[in-house]
Design a protein around this motif. Structure first.
Motif, PDB file in Angstrom:
ATOM      1  N   ASP A 225      -7.466  -4.121   6.374  1.00 27.34           N
ATOM      2  CA  ASP A 225      -8.138  -3.806   5.119  1.00 27.34           C
ATOM      3  C   ASP A 225      -9.629  -3.692   5.423  1.00 27.34           C
ATOM      4  OD1 ASP A 225      -9.198  -3.605   2.605  1.00 27.34           O
ATOM      5  OD2 ASP A 225      -7.850  -5.091   1.717  1.00 27.34           O
TER       6      ASP A 225
ATOM      7  N   GLY B 287      -2.812  -3.978  -1.580  1.00 20.12           N
ATOM      8  CA  GLY B 287      -2.283  -2.675  -1.967  1.00 20.12           C
ATOM      9  C   GLY B 287      -1.587  -2.611  -3.304  1.00 20.12           C
TER      10      GLY B 287
ATOM     11  N   ARG C 114       0.810  -1.226   0.000  1.00 20.43           N
ATOM     12  CA  ARG C 114       0.000   0.000   0.000  1.00 20.43           C
ATOM     13  C   ARG C 114       0.840   1.271   0.000  1.00 20.43           C
ATOM     14  NH1 ARG C 114      -4.244  -1.116   4.753  1.00 20.43           N
ATOM     15  NH2 ARG C 114      -2.380  -2.087   5.642  1.00 20.43           N
TER      16      ARG C 114
END
Length: 764
Positions: free
Chosen positions: A563, A509, A477
């Protein structure tokens, strides 16, 4: 009125700064032209264009443009190559067109990638160069032109050899006296408060004093008399008609020569780089920390170079020397830049003879002080304390600029900084963390923001060290670039190696481009929330342990990175709870944050003072019996407002809703009041805030214990599940000052006082 006053003050500061800029810029323009083997007037034309044309088009508040310091060697070489200054002017025009195209294409974004440490090194190096270059001028020795910033001087001397000559006595008595007095005046002016606040700019006073002393020394004669070589030397033009003899125009007949375009591209690139570096550096030392748009600045510089080339000027660029002088002189807006351009134009036409009376030594004093401000010992010490990874690129950049050249030094600094960045990423291109989730331990591998091919070996080693049969997460991410070789390796590990070793690999990500080109899927393979089959495997003791660990992560600031979108999609149809938590409605007592829980892990029941009412009991029974949560936590907290209000109500024998029309508040107060012994109401009137807080916390503690007993006595189904071992009920106190949870072991009423160890203290 305030805006008008502010505008008047701004104009005043800008006028002062423009005078200082004009005085300092004039010899710099002449010196750069002389060092470039170009006509002297070309430097002044560039100064005028940089001030007026670029100043009007630029959106920078503090940056000042003029003849490009870093181009003296390149300009001299190209004038010699093409054989005429007229041919070189065509190069300047085409370079300006290229810069306009660069600005319109918004290529100024590269300024965002200039390492901060290189900018610091650039500022320090320019400061060092100013100091070394101005010392000979200050003492009246060096006859080299201002604006020569290379280590090797125009007379084949070097910066340090010029200084050594000074110690041999080759300095001028009159010029040195003016220079040293100028330094003293500049320093003292800053120390005396009423002078520092005055409207009169001290550099102007320095110039007037230096000029007057120069005329006085001329009358004394002998060693005191200052030669022409130590004075400003402006070409004398008698009005507009006389100006025509100095103007040189471009030779457009050479437009088909391909070497013209190659040279123009070089000029455009170098001036753009110098502009971007100077712009970044000027914004850094701007007291108001305003940001200048680089694309607009490149466009303005391009137009400036087109105009300069049309009328016989040198290439222009934003320069940190002029910009720092402008900032140090108090310039507030680009008005100071524009005014200094007009002053150059007017004084060059109307009073060149008067300008030629100014000694270079007093101007050297102004630049010397500017150099000390740029090469700040505090900045050097701070950078040294930041460690070798910061100081090494910094000092190499400084040395390369000082001993070689500005442009080459900047390129060396960028290369060295890039090497250090790559080296650091190669050493730590990832971080490995073991996270304890509901479904078990997960090894999380967080990739760095840039993953190049040099990181491939380290990442491969990290993947090989993932235990067989475990859960693993590769988190991208924070990564905006991944080398194709690394992506191919990750794809191979995901599809071949991980299944063969029984590793449940999850990805998170990765951008759509990487997913499409390398078939990488953002997918979570481990349980990141409470599931029915998982709930059945958890004992009350295990859930309590999970809550303790979650609170420890919350308290230490190491909460799990989740998440939430994936959890939202997975828990759409509901999830069974790990625990049911009854807490106060105080905003500081957020259950999910305090225990670092995932979405759907807990049923949170909240009511003022965590009071036990029939509605609360119904919610607790639903979560514990219908949904089958193995743990029930009744959580109070320190400094509870509901508890404090109840104490005030009971001890003052007045209703809790005296100050509001809250008809239902009495029900909650009556429940909480059971935790308070009215005999100890004197404790609520303790004058010390600390003692008051301790008393409120003691009542909160007692209230939690009574709430646990109340649930067990009032709910048969909960009591039966507790006796069968399928459910545990526990009290807890949350400390709002430390973030810690204290789970209470005892489940009985404390006789006679809010808590045993407080009885003697509050019973006075």
């Amino acid at each position: 009125m305030n805006r008008q006053k502010l505008k008047r003050e701004t104009v005043g500061h800008d006028v002062k700064a423009s005078l200082v800029l004009f005085l300092v810029t004039l010899p710099l323009c002449l010196g750069i032209a002389l060092a470039s083997n170009a006509p002297l007037v070309s430097g002044i034309i560039s100064g005028i264009v940089g001030g007026i044309v670029v100043g009007l088009l630029s959106h920078s508040h503090s940056s000042v443009s003029g003849p490009a310091v870093g181009l003296t060697i390149i300009v001299a070489a190209q004038i010699a190559q093409f054989g005429s200054f007229e041919a070189f002017l065509l190069v300047v025009i085409i370079a300006g067109l290229i810069q306009v195209a660069i600005g319109l294409c918004r290529a100024g974004f590269i300024a965002m990638f200039i390492p901060t440490i290189v900018v610091k090194g650039f500022l320090t190096a320019i400061g060092v160069i100013l100091i070394l270059n101005q010392l000979p001028h200050l003492l009246g020795h060096d006859t080299n032109p201002e604006g020569k910033v290379s280590f090797v001087q125009i007379d084949s001397q070097k910066l340090f050899s010029e200084l050594l000559i000074l110690f041999e006595g080759q300095w001028h008595l009159g010029a040195a006296t003016i220079g040293l007095l100028s330094i003293m005046l500049l320093i003292l002016w800053e120390q005396i408060s009423f002078l520092k606040r005055s409207f009169i700019p001290v550099p102007l006073v320095v110039v007037l004093l230096g000029t007057a002393l120069s005329q006085f020394f001329e009358r004394l004669g002998g060693d005191w008399s200052i030669q022409t070589s130590h004075l400003v030397q402006v070409p004398v033009a008698n009005g507009l008609q006389g100006l025509q003899q100095f103007l040189v125009f471009p030779d457009f007949s050479l437009w088909s020569n391909p070497q013209i375009y190659t040279a123009a591209l070089l000029i455009a690139v170098v001036t753009s780089l110098e502009t971007l570096f100077s712009l970044e550096a000027a914004d850094r030392i701007d007291p108001q920390q305003r940001q200048s748009p680089p694309n607009r600045e490149l466009f303005a510089q391009g137009i400036g170079n087109i105009v300069a080339g049309m009328f016989g000027g040198l290439p222009v660029a934003s320069t940190i020397v002029r910009s720092s002088v402008n900032i140090n002189a108090g310039g507030q807006t680009k008005l100071s830049t524009i005014l200094h351009g007009f002053l150059l134009f007017i004084c060059f036409l109307l009073m060149p003879q008067m300008l030629n009376l100014i000694p270079l030594s007093c101007l050297a004093g102004i630049l010397l002080i500017t150099g000390f401000k740029l090469a700040s010992p505090t900045l050097i010490k701070k950078t040294y304390c930041e460690g070798p990874h910061q100081f090494a690129p910094f000092i190499i950049t400084v040395m390369a600029i000082v001993f070689i050249d500005v442009v080459i030094g900047l390129l060396v600094g960028i290369v060295i900084s890039t090497i250090f960045i790559l080296y650091n990423n190669m050493k730590r291109p990832l971080s490995r963390i073991w996270e304890k989730h509901i479904g078990g331990k997960v090894m999380k591998i967080e990739l760095a923001n840039q993953v190049c091919f040099l990181n491939r070996a380290v990442i491969k080693q990290a993947l090989q060290e993932i235990p067989r049969g475990s859960f693993a997460l590769i988190d991208g991410r924070n990564t905006f670039y991944i080398d194709p070789d690394v992506l191919s390796m990750l794809r191979e590990f995901e599809t071949i190696t991980a299944p063969a070793r029984g590793i449940n690999l999850s990805l998170r990500g990765f951008s759509e481009k990487y997913q499409l080109n390398y078939q990488l899927k953002n997918e979570i393979q481990y349980v990141d929330y409470s599931a029915r089959d998982l709930q059945e495997q958890l004992t009350p003791q295990k859930v309590l342990s999970l809550l303790r660990e979650g609170n420890e992560r919350f308290r230490t600031g190491s909460t799990l990175r989740r998440d939430l979108k994936q959890q939202l999609n997975t828990t759409t149809n509901g999830t069974p709870p790990l625990a049911v938590v009854l807490s106060c409605i105080d905003p500081r007592a957020s259950v999910e944050l305090i225990f670092d829980l995932d979405l759907g892990d807990a049923f949170s029941v909240r009511i003022s003072g965590n009071a036990i009412t029939p509605e609360v009991l119904a919610s607790l029974e639903y979560g514990c019996v219908i949904e089958g949560a193995p743990l029930l936590v009744i959580m109070g907290h320190t400094r509870c407002g509901a508890i404090s209000a109840t104490i005030d109500s009971i001890c003052s024998n007045s209703p809790a809703n005296t100050n509001c029309d809250c008809a239902h508040l009495k029900h909650v107060v009556d429940k909480i009041a059971q935790s308070l012994n009215p005999d100890y109401c004197h404790a609520s009137r303790i004058p010390s805030d600390r003692d008051r807080y301790e008393f409120v916390d003691a009542v909160s503690h007692q209230n939690v214990l009574l709430s646990v007993e109340s649930v067990l006595q009032s709910s048969k189904v909960i009591r039966e599940r507790v006796h069968s071992g399928k459910l545990a009920i526990v009290g807890a106190m949350y400390d709002t000052t430390t973030g810690c949870i204290n789970f209470l072991e005892e489940h009985r009423r404390i006789n006679g006082s809010p808590r045993n160890n407080s009885k003697s203290r509050f019973q006075r």
